[in-house]
Design a protein around this motif. Structure first.
Motif: not given
Length: 130
Positions: A51-57
């Protein structure tokens, strides 16, 4: 596995008012119509999504082990929501649905970000995704 307690998928929000961080009753009615149109266009397919897949995660250690962190947006939803975060090459329907989701999810927590996304979302819808 069932939907996470208190959450709703994008398809659920075509008729439901709220779920997770989204409360459509607090948004402008004309925008809600557009968001629901974007979510109606995606298939009923659901799976578990981050649901919040991005490089920071996404953490990768030196031996190549990958760890996903910050699962606060995890739910049962269409897999396009995680795939959209991993690729710029999206079908217009996927792009609209993902922008609609992020706009609605950010409406109260990150209002400046949400309004910028709404602008991108409505422009993409008008241009047919071009």
């Amino acid at each position: 596995m069932p939907q996470r307690d208190g959450f709703a998928s994008a398809r659920d929000l075509v008729t439901a008012e709220s779920g997770g961080d989204i409360d459509l009753a607090e948004m402008p009615p004309d925008l809600v119509v557009q968001l629901r149109a974007a979510w109606s266009a995606i298939s009923l397919e659901t799976t578990h999504v981050h649901g919040d897949l991005n490089p920071d995660n996404i953490l990768t250690d030196k031996d190549g082990t990958v760890t996903l962190i910050y699962w606060d947006e995890a739910r049962r939803d269409h897999p396009l929501f995680d795939r959209a975060a991993l690729s710029d090459a999206q079908a217009p329907i996927a792009k609209w649905a993902a922008l609609a989701w992020e706009s609605a999810c950010s409406w109260w927590h990150e209002p400046t970000h949400a309004r910028a996304l709404v602008s991108s979302f409505t422009s993409a819808m008008r241009s047919g995704g071009q």
